[in-house]
Enzyme design. Structure first.
Site, PDB file in Angstrom:
ATOM      1  NE  ARG A  25       7.039 -31.213  26.700  1.00  0.00           N
ATOM      2  CZ  ARG A  25       7.147 -32.373  27.357  1.00  0.00           C
ATOM      3  NH1 ARG A  25       6.356 -32.624  28.399  1.00  0.00           N
ATOM      4  NH2 ARG A  25       8.025 -33.290  26.971  1.00  0.00           N
ATOM      5  CG  ASP A 315       4.232 -42.679  29.311  1.00  0.00           C
ATOM      6  OD1 ASP A 315       5.162 -43.337  29.827  1.00  0.00           O
ATOM      7  OD2 ASP A 315       4.198 -41.439  29.321  1.00  0.00           O
ATOM      8  NE  ARG A 346       5.436 -47.064  34.088  1.00  0.00           N
ATOM      9  CZ  ARG A 346       5.378 -45.790  33.771  1.00  0.00           C
ATOM     10  NH1 ARG A 346       5.545 -45.422  32.500  1.00  0.00           N
ATOM     11  NH2 ARG A 346       5.152 -44.875  34.688  1.00  0.00           N
TER      12      ARG A 346
END
Length: 431
Positions: A25, A315, A346
């Site tokens: 960002r 995550d 995942r």
């Protein structure tokens, strides 16, 4: 590349690498801003390099200079933003590597009316969903042409009302926030279902605010109003905070080990990063985690099972599964279906890896059931070209009975090229 990680608890002090999410960002805003921005510290992972390269290729920034910092593994970037753009441009090609953030952040910005932009992806990147943008943009006259590992778009984004579900990646919302603020007229992002990963949206809004760009939540908490015509202006110097997603691996290692504490510096307790929740979750499991010694310290602890809704912290799932495997009792992870479309599936990848090493893990459609307490043993596992799977299994290996060989260990370079040297600095053994 293979790495065989030998048992041995981690301990010591480590300066956590700069947040990858905040770095993306910061680079984006600096590229669009008037003036020159010095960003430090910055970790030149593959993903951040992709964002820098795409900002150049799109023509957002006038220039960038990256230099090392004495006594630091990180770099300083000086970005001259606000490049003058011609009315028309030849085909521009943006290679996003395997970075989902880079791809989804740049697509709305590429709709500048200056000509076609071709996005190139590698690995599983172009298999990850982009239909949210397609449904928003095509009815508005945007050309949208996927072809294998490429996507070519053309058109001019207009201000207006953009409605999208909240149970998809927050990266779509960030991409819209970045682009809509600079367009004439006020725009609205209406989120039609409960917003997952809200913290990442707030991270974007905080980054924009550093450059004088604002947006406002309406009273319903599901609608963002973005005033148009905003010109980002450089704050001059921008500090990038430590990465809570990365810290989670070492906090878990300190908690499940039997050596001294692992102490991490450079983290902000009031960070907008949602993954700071790792402290609360591990404490809920019984972990002894304290703010002390100029950082956050994780002490060896006896953990017990918990239930975690991972919809806001996807995550964290791979390393949480490792913590749960080391805990006593049953744990459950829910709300993690989106993990099936990351660099790997995942949920499947961490389930298979931990199971191969002797853990009792059951895969669910949107999560995992982990029955902890089994001692891990030697195994050979596939890192699935996924940095978070590789790092999670490196942590798991520290408490195993024998070495765990991880295939594809170079995947850490996507987010943390210094991971293996960090691991060694805390006493880890990987060859």
């Amino acid at each position: 590349m293979e790495k065989t990680v030998q048992p041995g608890a981690l301990s010591g002090t480590l300066a956590v690498l700069p947040s990858k999410s905040a770095s993306h960002r910061a680079v984006m805003m600096a590229a669009m801003a008037q003036g020159t921005t010095q960003i430090a510290p910055l970790q030149l992972s593959r993903d951040i390099k992709a964002t820098l390269d795409c900002a150049r290729a799109l023509g957002l920034m006038a220039g960038a200079d990256v230099s090392g910092q004495e006594g630091s593994p990180f770099v300083c970037a000086r970005i001259e933003g606000g490049a003058h753009m011609e009315e028309a441009a030849p085909l521009r090609t943006l290679d996003c590597g395997e970075s989902g953030s880079t791809l989804r952040f740049f697509i709305p910005l590429a709709l500048d009316g200056r000509g076609s932009v071709r996005f190139v992806g590698h690995g599983r990147l172009m298999q990850r969903p982009l239909s949210v943008y397609e449904r928003l943009f095509v009815p508005r006259g945007i050309s949208w042409a996927p072809d294998g590992d490429t996507l070519t778009v053309q058109g001019r984004l207009q201000s207006g009302v953009y409605a999208l579900p909240g149970d998809v990646s927050s990266q779509f919302i960030t991409g819209l926030l970045l682009a809509l603020a600079g367009l004439p007229g006020t725009s609205t992002i209406a989120i039609t279902t409960p917003l997952e990963s809200r913290a990442y949206v707030e991270l974007t809004r905080r980054a924009q605010a550093s450059f004088g760009v604002v947006s406002h939540w309406e009273d319903d908490g599901q609608t963002l109003r973005i005033p148009g015509g905003q010109v980002p202006r450089s704050p001059g110097v921008l500090h990038v905070e430590g990465d809570w997603s990365h810290a989670a691996f070492y906090l878990t290692a300190g908690t499940i080990g039997n050596a001294g504490p692992v102490v991490l510096t450079g983290l902000e307790a009031n960070s907008a990063q949602g993954d700071r929740a790792i402290v609360r979750i591990l404490r809920d499991m019984g972990a002894d985690i304290r703010w002390e010694q100029g950082g956050v310290a994780a002490y060896p602890s006896r953990l017990h099972g918990v239930c975690v809704d991972a919809s806001q912290v996807p995550d964290l799932v791979p390393v949480l599964a490792v913590a749960m495997a080391a805990a006593q009792g049953e744990s459950r992870i829910t709300g993690a279906a989106r993990l099936r479309i990351k660099e790997s599936d995942r949920l499947s990848a961490i389930c298979q890896a931990l199971t191969a090493a002797g853990a009792d893990v059951c895969e669910q459609p949107d999560g995992l059931i982990v029955r902890g307490g089994r001692r891990l043993h030697s195994a050979r596992i596939d890192g699935c070209n996924d940095h978070r799977i590789v790092m999670a299994m490196a942590v798991a290996a520290t408490v195993a009975d024998g070495g765990i060989t991880i295939c594809g260990a170079e995947a850490v370079e996507k987010s943390a090229p210094a991971f293996w040297s960090e691991f060694a600095s805390l006493g880890g053994s990987a060859q």
